[in-house]
Design a protein around this motif. Sequence first.
Motif, PDB file in Angstrom:
ATOM      1  N   TYR A  83       0.808  -1.220   0.000  1.00 38.57           N
ATOM      2  CA  TYR A  83       0.000   0.000   0.000  1.00 38.57           C
ATOM      3  C   TYR A  83       0.838   1.265   0.000  1.00 38.57           C
ATOM      4  O   TYR A  83       0.478   2.262  -0.636  1.00 38.57           O
ATOM      5  CB  TYR A  83      -0.935  -0.003   1.210  1.00 38.57           C
ATOM      6  N   ASP A  84       1.976   1.271   0.692  1.00 37.44           N
ATOM      7  CA  ASP A  84       2.753   2.510   0.812  1.00 37.44           C
ATOM      8  C   ASP A  84       3.250   3.037  -0.523  1.00 37.44           C
ATOM      9  O   ASP A  84       3.597   4.223  -0.628  1.00 37.44           O
ATOM     10  CB  ASP A  84       3.945   2.294   1.750  1.00 37.44           C
ATOM     11  N   ALA A 121      -1.561   6.349  -1.122  1.00 40.62           N
ATOM     12  CA  ALA A 121      -0.653   6.578   0.000  1.00 40.62           C
ATOM     13  C   ALA A 121       0.323   7.708  -0.297  1.00 40.62           C
ATOM     14  O   ALA A 121       0.624   8.537   0.580  1.00 40.62           O
ATOM     15  CB  ALA A 121       0.110   5.291   0.316  1.00 40.62           C
ATOM     16  N   THR A 153      -2.112  -3.001   3.633  1.00 42.42           N
ATOM     17  CA  THR A 153      -1.801  -3.844   2.473  1.00 42.42           C
ATOM     18  C   THR A 153      -2.613  -5.123   2.499  1.00 42.42           C
ATOM     19  O   THR A 153      -3.261  -5.491   1.501  1.00 42.42           O
ATOM     20  CB  THR A 153      -0.298  -4.162   2.437  1.00 42.42           C
ATOM     21  N   GLU A 207       0.864  11.295   1.724  1.00 41.44           N
ATOM     22  CA  GLU A 207       2.157  11.774   2.222  1.00 41.44           C
ATOM     23  C   GLU A 207       2.441  13.188   1.738  1.00 41.44           C
ATOM     24  O   GLU A 207       2.954  14.031   2.481  1.00 41.44           O
ATOM     25  CB  GLU A 207       3.274  10.814   1.792  1.00 41.44           C
TER      26      GLU A 207
END
Length: 383
Positions: free
Chosen positions: A114-115, A120, A238, A124
């Motif tokens: 996921y990051d 995501a 995730t 950020e």
Amino acid sequence: MAHPHGPTGQPTPSHGHDREIESLEEFDAVVHRGSLVGHRLQSLDLTGRTFALLTHDTTGAVFLGCHMEAEAAAKVRADGALVFPPVPDVPFNPYRGLLYSPDELFAGLRAEGYDATPDALTYEWFRRTRADGDIFASMLRSVHDDAISDALDELLAGTPVVGVMGGHAMARGSDAYAGAARLGRSLARQGLTVATGGGPGAMEAANLGAYTAPHPDDVLDEALEILAKAPSFTPSVTDWARAAFDVRDRWPRGGDSIGIPTWFYGHEPPNPFPGHIAKYFANATREDGLLARCTAGVIFLPGAAGTVQEIFDNTTPNYYESRGEPTPMVLVDQAHWTERLPAWPLLQALAAERPMAARIALVDSVDDAPAALRALAAAPPIV
């Protein structure tokens, strides 16, 4: 129909969304009719349409985030068109002409987690820029959210929309989650477009129900079993998101619904089951827009502060009739809304002797909510 003429003597397109060009197919159709005068072109790759740009009048046109060859960009500027070039080095497109899809927001989920997804990465960027006072970043967020609202209005025009509100903490595998999913399925099968806050929990369950609506009933039961293996988006977004895409991969032809989440709550990812996702930076814009578009009413499942806020955000226009005739409001779970969080007595007191009194109901079971919604919609408002 003849169009009025602008100051150059050229025909100008009519007002509203018919001036907007959001796909190359629409571009080609407008060019075929002969003029790009006064149109708004959103987020198009026009590098393959240089000849058309060089040979057609673009007076008064606005190009929002469109890629063009240098000679085409110079020519349209010479025509007097406004050109807002694509913005480099940001993980989102502020000029987008369409809503997000789950595949777009979760791109890279399978391979990298996921990051690494656009969702995501955009959060950020938002986290870094929202407190630094940079007017450019603030402008990009505002332009993006306005583009999302425009796309949402176009998609939902003339569509009966019912909102399902509820908390993000409702876990997959729970009876409450299954009930919210059945609710979404029932509403979708009645021909209503289900709209939620687009996040996990009750929101995801309602979107899931709408997704499984075209399938036999046992598909929802199987989907619930798959999702129960990752009950929550904590500790791993995730794993939670991959379980949802396992469901989508197994039944790729799902029913449509709308999710309207926000990056303001960055810890809370969008759920992958709506066909269209209108994700905002500004939560206030998102909240008001979500409720305002629920033309067929709103069902409120048990929730906490956010759901309470939504109840009374929706109550205010119903109380003052600022959007016309009051729309139905159904609260689910008598104990929750009369004892744990006693919103129902206050709602009753506000509604007393007003037209909205005939459009509110409290039911004990989520399975009773669709019938209550239909009854409220059919009831004449109290005069």
